[in-house]
Structure formats: C-alpha cells, structure tokens
Scaffold this active site. Structure first.
Site, PDB file in Angstrom:
ATOM      1  N   SER A  99     -34.556 -46.014  29.656  1.00  0.00           N
ATOM      2  CA  SER A  99     -35.419 -47.164  29.399  1.00  0.00           C
ATOM      3  C   SER A  99     -36.780 -46.703  28.858  1.00  0.00           C
ATOM      4  CB  SER A  99     -35.534 -48.000  30.677  1.00  0.00           C
ATOM      5  OG  SER A  99     -35.972 -49.309  30.400  1.00  0.00           O
ATOM      6  N   GLU A 196     -51.868 -52.564  37.132  1.00  0.00           N
ATOM      7  CA  GLU A 196     -52.809 -53.094  36.138  1.00  0.00           C
ATOM      8  C   GLU A 196     -52.584 -52.467  34.772  1.00  0.00           C
ATOM      9  OE1 GLU A 196     -55.021 -55.636  36.121  1.00  0.00           O
ATOM     10  OE2 GLU A 196     -54.071 -56.096  38.030  1.00  0.00           O
ATOM     11  N   HIS A 255     -28.034 -52.056  33.422  1.00  0.00           N
ATOM     12  CA  HIS A 255     -29.153 -51.308  32.859  1.00  0.00           C
ATOM     13  C   HIS A 255     -29.385 -49.976  33.584  1.00  0.00           C
ATOM     14  CE1 HIS A 255     -32.814 -50.543  30.712  1.00  0.00           C
ATOM     15  NE2 HIS A 255     -33.592 -50.696  31.765  1.00  0.00           N
TER      16      HIS A 255
END
Length: 276
Positions: A99, A196, A255
């Site tokens: 990924s 963040e 996945h």
C-alpha cells in the site's frame, strides 16, 4: 550519501534486521498506512529461514518507532529509506512494499533504479487511490476515543478503546490493525502514529508522483483477488512505468494480502525471487 530533503528534514527510521545465512541481496519490507514493521515480523522470519537472505522490516516516518515530521511526500519518505540503506551499507536490495509502502518502494525504484534489484508492490498501483478511501474516517474515529483511569494495564486500555471504535469501525480485523498503534507513554495511552501529519497530507498520500522515467528490473504487482486496489484500469500505467512487470492476484485475499494469506504470500515472494 543521502544529504537532506528539499521539502523537509530526513527522519531516522526504526527498523528490525534479521541476519540471513547467505550473502544474497537482502529483502526490505515497507508497511502501509497505519502500519508498522511488526506487520511483517512473522513473514520476515519465515523468509529468513526459507531463503537464507537477510530481511529488514522498516517503520516509515510518522509510524511505529520512527520519528515524526509534518512532511509526508513519497520523495521525502524515499530519501528516509535510502538514508537507512546507506547506514546499513546495502548497495542494493529487493524492496517489498504494501500500500503506502508500495508507493515508497515504487518511488525509490524510479528515482534510484540501481539501488533496487527487484521490486514487489503489494496491493497498490502507481495510479491515484480512490478518493472514497476510509483513511480520514479512521483518523476521526481514533481521535474520538478516550481512555478513562490511570495505571491501566494494556489489555484494559485496549478493551476500552476497542469498545469505542466499534461505534465507528465494524470490521474486527481493521479495529485490531488500528489498535496495534495504541501505546503507553508517561502513564497515558496514546496513538503512536502522527495523525495530524497523515490528515494534512492525505491528498498527496492517495496520489503518486509523476514520472517520465521507467524501472526496467523485474517487478511483480501482487494484489488480493477480493481487493479493488489493482484493476485493469491500472494496467497501462503499471506497464508504462514498470515494463518488466507481472501482475498477480492471490485468491480469497483482500487488501491486507500478507495478513490474510501469509502462506500464499510467502510462496509468491519465493517464486518471484527465483525469476531472472
């Protein structure tokens, strides 16, 4: 020697090195978003035993035990990796990335082809990932949970958090994967990944840098048959950038191919290592 990053500082990467019994090109594993080097621990251990090669599993910036940075471009993460390989004195390696890690691996191969002898890209393509990707939803869910009490055992804190995550994330495997990031720090339980930075860079993380070069060494795109991350729409760009590539799908895998079908995944890696 790698000497700095144009859009941010280098981050020293945490890694685990398992020494092999031979001097063949080492394998280097790169995890996906929200993951860590521990995702590949059992796979790496099996491959050391089966192939005799040295295997390294890596924490990317803002993940695991690696440092944090507000910058999360694939170019910057590739430079982190190359800096680590310099320190390990690896003149070349076989990169295996899942990924997000697959995008770091592809970026590295396209920018520094001499460093990558072979490339394995796990359930991702060089095209933009679907904008309906649930990453922002997972981040919101992680930010919403709280841990009540002090001096809690890890299992108690984990159970608290999992009960709250169930309101947002119904899939037990996904919850377990996210919970692997819950750690104790100075008496408090916190998420060790930089939420963040991921949130602020999500548009870039779902995309992929533009390249007019190609990587001609042997490459395999190893997808899950039940996943939509590598489809026929992706084949032209895969072949443009990686002309010496093959595309395989592991049956009954989604996945997280390596976690769902570890034996088939290991067999596919070993078969690819034998190709010329």
């Amino acid at each position: 020697m790698v000497s700095g990053v144009a859009n941010g500082r280098l981050v020293d990467l945490a890694y685990n090195l398992m020494n092999g019994r031979n001097s063949k090109t080492p394998l280097v594993f790169l995890h996906g978003l929200f993951g860590s080097q521990s995702n590949f621990y059992s796979i790496a251990k099996s491959l050391v035993q089966r192939t005799g090669r040295t295997v390294v599993t890596v924490d990317s910036r803002n993940h695991g035990n690696s440092g944090h940075s507000p910058v999360m471009t694939y170019e910057a993460m590739s430079l982190d990796l190359r800096n680590m390989l310099d320190k390990l004195n690896f003149p070349e390696c076989i990169l295996i990335g899942h990924s997000m890690g697959g995008k770091i691996a592809m970026t590295t191969a396209l920018q520094r082809p001499g460093l990558v002898k072979k490339l394995v890209v796990v359930d991702i393509s060089p095209n933009r990932t679907d904008s309906h990707n649930p990453v922002l939803y997972y981040i919101a869910a992680m930010k919403a949970v709280t841990v009540e009490g002090s001096d809690l055992s890890r299992s108690t804190a984990r159970n608290q958090v999992e009960q709250q995550l169930q309101l947002y994330i119904k899939n037990a495997r996904t919850r377990s994967f996210i919970l692997s990031n819950l750690v104790e720090c100075n008496g408090r339980y916190v998420w060790r990944i930089n939420l963040e930075a991921i949130k602020n860079n999500i548009d870039y993380l779902l995309g992929f840098p533009e390249f007019n070069t190609s990587f001609s060494a042997p490459t395999v795109f190893l997808g899950g048959a039940n996943s939509l991350y590598i489809g026929s729409k992706d084949y032209p760009e895969i072949k443009r950038l990686f002309p010496n590539s093959i595309i395989q799908h592991i049956p009954e895998a989604g996945h997280w191919v390596h976690a769902e079908k570890p034996r088939d995944f290991i067999n596919a890696i070993c078969a690819f290592l034998e190709t010329r």
